[in-house]
Design a protein around this motif. Structure first.
Motif, mmCIF file in Angstrom:
data_model
loop_
_atom_site.group_PDB
_atom_site.id
_atom_site.type_symbol
_atom_site.label_atom_id
_atom_site.label_comp_id
_atom_site.label_asym_id
_atom_site.label_seq_id
_atom_site.Cartn_x
_atom_site.Cartn_y
_atom_site.Cartn_z
ATOM 1 N N SER A 63 -5.649 -31.647 -21.708
ATOM 2 C CA SER A 63 -5.126 -30.928 -20.537
ATOM 3 C C SER A 63 -3.645 -30.607 -20.686
ATOM 4 C CB SER A 63 -5.340 -31.757 -19.264
ATOM 5 O OG SER A 63 -4.639 -32.995 -19.349
ATOM 6 N N TYR A 64 -2.998 -31.238 -21.700
ATOM 7 C CA TYR A 64 -1.565 -31.031 -21.877
ATOM 8 C C TYR A 64 -1.149 -31.359 -23.307
ATOM 9 C CZ TYR A 64 3.450 -32.092 -21.661
ATOM 10 O OH TYR A 64 4.795 -32.137 -21.910
ATOM 11 N N THR A 115 -8.413 -42.089 -25.485
ATOM 12 C CA THR A 115 -8.068 -42.207 -24.064
ATOM 13 C C THR A 115 -6.600 -41.945 -23.786
ATOM 14 O OG1 THR A 115 -7.689 -44.585 -24.352
ATOM 15 C CG2 THR A 115 -9.894 -43.883 -23.656
ATOM 16 N N ASP A 116 -5.731 -42.209 -24.773
ATOM 17 C CA ASP A 116 -4.286 -42.131 -24.553
ATOM 18 C C ASP A 116 -3.611 -41.052 -25.375
ATOM 19 O OD1 ASP A 116 -4.517 -44.237 -22.777
ATOM 20 O OD2 ASP A 116 -4.176 -45.741 -24.326
ATOM 21 N N ASP A 132 -0.015 -37.560 -24.042
ATOM 22 C CA ASP A 132 -0.444 -38.894 -23.605
ATOM 23 C C ASP A 132 -1.690 -38.803 -22.735
ATOM 24 O OD1 ASP A 132 0.627 -37.697 -21.385
ATOM 25 O OD2 ASP A 132 2.099 -39.267 -20.957
ATOM 26 N N ARG A 133 -2.310 -37.625 -22.719
ATOM 27 C CA ARG A 133 -3.547 -37.425 -21.959
ATOM 28 C C ARG A 133 -4.749 -37.608 -22.886
ATOM 29 N NH1 ARG A 133 -1.528 -33.680 -18.033
ATOM 30 N NH2 ARG A 133 0.635 -34.326 -17.645
ATOM 31 N N PRO A 134 -5.933 -37.837 -22.315
ATOM 32 C CA PRO A 134 -7.140 -37.927 -23.153
ATOM 33 C C PRO A 134 -7.297 -36.685 -24.034
ATOM 34 C CG PRO A 134 -7.606 -38.664 -20.926
ATOM 35 C CD PRO A 134 -6.216 -38.103 -20.893
ATOM 36 N N ILE A 135 -7.764 -36.910 -25.234
ATOM 37 C CA ILE A 135 -7.865 -35.828 -26.202
ATOM 38 C C ILE A 135 -9.211 -35.893 -26.939
ATOM 39 C CG2 ILE A 135 -6.708 -37.185 -27.983
ATOM 40 C CD1 ILE A 135 -5.444 -34.649 -29.032
#
Length: 213
Positions: A154-155, A183-184, A168-171
């Motif tokens: 998402s970022y 997850t991080d 630092d968003r789920p990837i």
């Protein structure tokens, strides 16, 4: 009782002496007020000096390119709508698409729905449906073969001068037939075109076919 002129002058002089401190204070107050008023800009001038965060120009289908020390294209940013702000020189980009170039390697493309480029042109924030894409590349004399790679989040934050893309968003990472989820978030290094995932990582890894190695 009648006062002669000499007595009147003496009385008047004493009165003036008694009032002298008040006269001096009043004079100083008037001079101070005049100096402050003279050195204070008009209200309209103060308002003109306040720089609001408002766009000073907008470009449809804009493009921004930067060259490396050899004169080759280091990166190129495209956008359906590019809005520049005068107060901090930052840029908002609608549907940004950025291509990062490395010698002898496949160019990497990052994109999202919206983007923000800081005034120093060092950080590009990619927001909503952000992607990193690198096409497959056959082996060369200096580089091994690489599989198609696609990372979604998402970022993403692009650190332009460092050739780093991080989140630092789920990837979700796809490389060839392999799929991994973290997850991080993670960090993509464009110099060696490698991705390091953070947090809890789950997925499946498919080996590269022997004939493609």
């Amino acid at each position: 009782m009648q006062l002669n002129p000499k007595q009147i002058k003496v009385s008047l002089g004493r009165t003036i002496l008694r009032l002298m401190p008040l006269i001096l204070m009043g004079t100083i107050t008037l001079i101070t007020f005049w100096l402050v008023k003279k050195n204070t800009p008009p209200e309209s001038s103060l308002l003109e000096r306040v720089r609001l965060h408002e766009p000073d120009y907008t470009i449809q289908n804009g493009a921004l390119s930067a060259l490396n020390e050899l004169g080759n294209t280091k990166y190129r940013v495209l956008g359906k709508k590019v809005t520049h702000y005068d107060d901090d020189a930052s840029i908002d980009i609608l549907t940004p698409r950025m291509r990062l170039f490395q010698a002898d390697k496949a160019p990497v493309t990052v994109k999202s729905d919206t983007g923000h480029l800081d005034g120093d042109l060092t950080i590009l924030d990619l927001v909503d449906n952000a992607e990193i894409f690198r096409p497959a590349q056959a082996a060369t004399a200096t580089e091994p073969a690489t599989l198609r790679m696609l990372a979604r989040s998402s970022y993403f934050k692009v650190l332009i001068n460092d050739d780093i893309i991080e989140t630092d968003r789920p990837i979700r990472l796809e490389q060839g037939m392999s799929v991994m989820n973290s997850t991080d978030g993670g960090t993509f290094n464009n110099v060696d075109q490698s991705m390091v995932l953070s947090g809890q990582v789950k997925g499946r890894i498919e080996r590269l076919p022997r004939e493609a190695q």
